[in-house]
Design a protein around this motif. Structure first.
Motif, short mmCIF file in Angstrom:
data_model
loop_
_atom_site.label_atom_id
_atom_site.label_comp_id
_atom_site.label_asym_id
_atom_site.label_seq_id
_atom_site.Cartn_x
_atom_site.Cartn_y
_atom_site.Cartn_z
N GLU A 26 0.82 -1.21 0.00
CA GLU A 26 0.00 0.00 0.00
C GLU A 26 0.86 1.26 0.00
OE1 GLU A 26 -3.19 0.12 -0.35
OE2 GLU A 26 -3.65 -2.01 -0.13
N ASN A 27 1.94 1.25 0.78
CA ASN A 27 2.80 2.44 0.84
C ASN A 27 3.53 2.67 -0.48
OD1 ASN A 27 2.34 3.43 3.46
ND2 ASN A 27 3.62 1.82 4.35
N ARG A 28 3.92 1.60 -1.16
CA ARG A 28 4.57 1.76 -2.46
C ARG A 28 3.62 2.38 -3.48
NH1 ARG A 28 5.43 -2.74 -4.65
NH2 ARG A 28 5.17 -4.26 -2.98
N ALA A 29 2.33 2.06 -3.36
CA ALA A 29 1.35 2.65 -4.27
C ALA A 29 1.26 4.16 -4.08
CB ALA A 29 -0.02 2.01 -4.04
N TRP A 30 1.58 4.62 -2.87
CA TRP A 30 1.56 6.06 -2.59
C TRP A 30 2.90 6.73 -2.87
CZ3 TRP A 30 -1.73 9.84 -1.89
CH2 TRP A 30 -3.04 9.57 -1.48
N TRP A 31 3.97 6.14 -2.37
CA TRP A 31 5.24 6.86 -2.32
C TRP A 31 6.25 6.44 -3.38
CZ3 TRP A 31 4.16 10.80 0.57
CH2 TRP A 31 3.25 10.65 1.63
N GLN A 39 -1.04 14.54 -5.86
CA GLN A 39 -2.00 14.90 -4.82
C GLN A 39 -1.52 16.11 -4.01
OE1 GLN A 39 -5.02 13.69 -4.58
NE2 GLN A 39 -4.63 12.26 -6.25
N SER A 40 -0.22 16.20 -3.80
CA SER A 40 0.32 17.37 -3.09
C SER A 40 0.03 18.65 -3.85
CB SER A 40 1.83 17.20 -2.88
OG SER A 40 2.12 16.09 -2.07
N VAL A 41 0.30 18.63 -5.14
CA VAL A 41 0.06 19.82 -5.96
C VAL A 41 -1.43 20.15 -6.02
CG1 VAL A 41 0.23 20.77 -8.30
CG2 VAL A 41 2.15 19.47 -7.34
N LEU A 42 -2.24 19.12 -6.24
CA LEU A 42 -3.69 19.33 -6.37
C LEU A 42 -4.28 19.99 -5.13
CD1 LEU A 42 -6.43 18.88 -7.76
CD2 LEU A 42 -6.46 16.59 -6.72
N TRP A 43 -3.98 19.43 -3.96
CA TRP A 43 -4.60 19.95 -2.74
C TRP A 43 -3.96 21.25 -2.26
CZ3 TRP A 43 -9.23 18.54 -2.05
CH2 TRP A 43 -9.64 17.32 -2.59
N THR A 44 -2.73 21.49 -2.66
CA THR A 44 -2.13 22.79 -2.39
C THR A 44 -2.85 23.87 -3.17
OG1 THR A 44 0.06 21.85 -1.90
CG2 THR A 44 -0.03 24.17 -2.55
N VAL A 45 -3.13 23.60 -4.43
CA VAL A 45 -3.86 24.56 -5.26
C VAL A 45 -5.26 24.80 -4.70
CG1 VAL A 45 -4.88 24.96 -7.53
CG2 VAL A 45 -2.55 24.06 -7.34
N ILE A 46 -5.94 23.73 -4.31
CA ILE A 46 -7.32 23.85 -3.84
C ILE A 46 -7.38 24.59 -2.51
CG2 ILE A 46 -9.32 22.58 -2.98
CD1 ILE A 46 -8.68 20.43 -5.07
N GLY A 125 -3.96 6.50 5.98
CA GLY A 125 -3.91 7.48 7.07
C GLY A 125 -2.62 8.27 7.05
N LEU A 126 -1.50 7.60 6.81
CA LEU A 126 -0.21 8.29 6.73
C LEU A 126 -0.21 9.29 5.58
CD1 LEU A 126 2.77 8.67 7.54
CD2 LEU A 126 3.32 6.75 6.00
N ALA A 127 -0.67 8.86 4.42
CA ALA A 127 -0.68 9.74 3.25
C ALA A 127 -1.57 10.94 3.48
CB ALA A 127 -1.15 8.95 2.02
N VAL A 128 -2.73 10.72 4.05
CA VAL A 128 -3.67 11.81 4.32
C VAL A 128 -3.08 12.81 5.31
CG1 VAL A 128 -5.83 12.32 5.52
CG2 VAL A 128 -5.79 10.63 3.68
N LEU A 129 -2.45 12.30 6.37
CA LEU A 129 -1.88 13.18 7.38
C LEU A 129 -0.71 14.00 6.83
CD1 LEU A 129 -1.93 10.95 10.59
CD2 LEU A 129 -3.38 12.92 10.08
N VAL A 130 0.11 13.38 6.00
CA VAL A 130 1.28 14.08 5.46
C VAL A 130 0.91 15.08 4.37
CG1 VAL A 130 3.45 13.80 4.19
CG2 VAL A 130 2.89 12.24 6.06
N ILE A 131 0.12 14.61 3.39
CA ILE A 131 -0.16 15.42 2.20
C ILE A 131 -1.34 16.37 2.40
CG2 ILE A 131 -0.86 15.33 -0.23
CD1 ILE A 131 0.60 12.62 -0.41
N LEU A 132 -2.43 15.85 2.95
CA LEU A 132 -3.63 16.66 3.05
C LEU A 132 -3.65 17.55 4.28
CD1 LEU A 132 -4.49 14.64 0.83
CD2 LEU A 132 -6.81 14.77 1.74
N VAL A 133 -3.05 17.10 5.36
CA VAL A 133 -3.10 17.89 6.60
C VAL A 133 -1.78 18.61 6.85
CG1 VAL A 133 -3.45 17.85 9.09
CG2 VAL A 133 -4.84 16.38 7.62
N GLY A 134 -0.70 17.85 7.00
CA GLY A 134 0.58 18.45 7.36
C GLY A 134 1.08 19.47 6.35
#
Length: 264
Positions: A26-31, A39-46, A125-134
């Motif tokens: 699962e982590n390889r699918a993200w990182w 996703q970082s760029v997308l949610w930063t823009v939004i 959860g890790l991806a959401v916390l790092v990219i979407l929240v942190g």
């Protein structure tokens, strides 16, 4: 001494059986792909695109305080946007694999059902916390500092970040639970997005947050700006944070219990 590493025996134990391998998958699918970058760029823009527009363009033109307006956007609008983003990102985490037969294939291996569910929860959860929240909170903090010329008080801002994280994980747990309770994507998205919309509309624009609303998870995105700015609230900010966290744990327990009884 092990002479052939390819034939090493892997010791398995209870509910953790296969968890490490599933987490790696699962982590390889993200990182290990560009997914994290996109996703970082997308949610930063939004999220921070709106914060930027508010503190540098709209607030000066309308005479609003850039700090108050920016925090309102970052935690209220941002909280809603990140909730929706989480739902969209993880709604297919279990349903897609079930429909493709991947889940059945994985469970035919030395993999426990709790490990399968927890690998989804922990990796997403890790991806959401790092990219979407942190990432969004750090960038938002920098924008507010730049707009006002001085740093925002860090302790209340960290409380706001904690609330934002709990709110986002609430929708993660809710979506994963619904993905086990139903195999219908439309039903899952309708229910989870409906809950998010109810939360956003729980307090009418400009209205005061009541004590009753403070006792629901829907209060968080409405009271986080006040908590960061030090505005008095009818109850401690930790009340809705604690209630939302407790409900998230309940969702996880329901997911684990239901997944144990699913037939493939």
């Amino acid at each position: 001494m092990v002479t052939n590493s390819e034939l090493q025996r892997v010791e398995l134990s209870g509910w953790r059986t296969g968890l490490a391998n599933l987490l790696d998958k699962e982590n390889r699918a993200w990182w290990s792909t560009r997914r994290w970058l996109m996703q970082s760029v997308l949610w930063t823009v939004i999220v921070n695109g709106v914060v930027t527009a508010m503190v540098f363009l709209l607030a000066p033109k309308t005479g609003q305080d850039p700090l108050s307006a920016g925090i309102e956007m970052l935690f209220k609008f941002g909280g809603m946007a990140l909730a929706i983003g989480t739902i969209v990102l993880v709604h297919d985490a279990t349903i897609g694999e079930r429909q493709l037969g991947v889940t059945e294939w994985l469970l035919s291996k030395p993999v426990s059902r709790p490990a399968y569910v927890l690998s989804k929860l922990l990796s997403h959860g890790l991806a959401v916390l790092v990219i979407l929240v942190g990432l969004q909170a750090v960038l938002g903090y920098g924008l507010l500092w730049l707009a006002t010329g001085e740093p925002v008080a860090l302790p209340p801002f960290l409380v706001g970040m904690a609330g934002l994280a709990v709110n986002t994980l609430f929708y993660l747990a809710l979506t994963l639970m619904l993905g086990v309770l139903t195999a219908n994507r439309i039903a899952l998205l309708g229910a989870s997005l409906g809950v998010a919309l109810i939360g956003f509309l729980a307090v009418p624009l400009g209205a005061t947050v009541s004590t009753f609303v403070m006792l629901t998870p829907f209060a968080l995105i409405h009271v986080l700006p006040a908590a960061v700015l030090g505005t008095p609230l009818p109850l401690s900010i930790w009340v809705p944070i604690g209630i939302t966290a407790a409900l998230s744990v309940i969702f996880v327990v329901v997911t684990l219990a239901r997944f144990e009884r699913l037939e493939f």
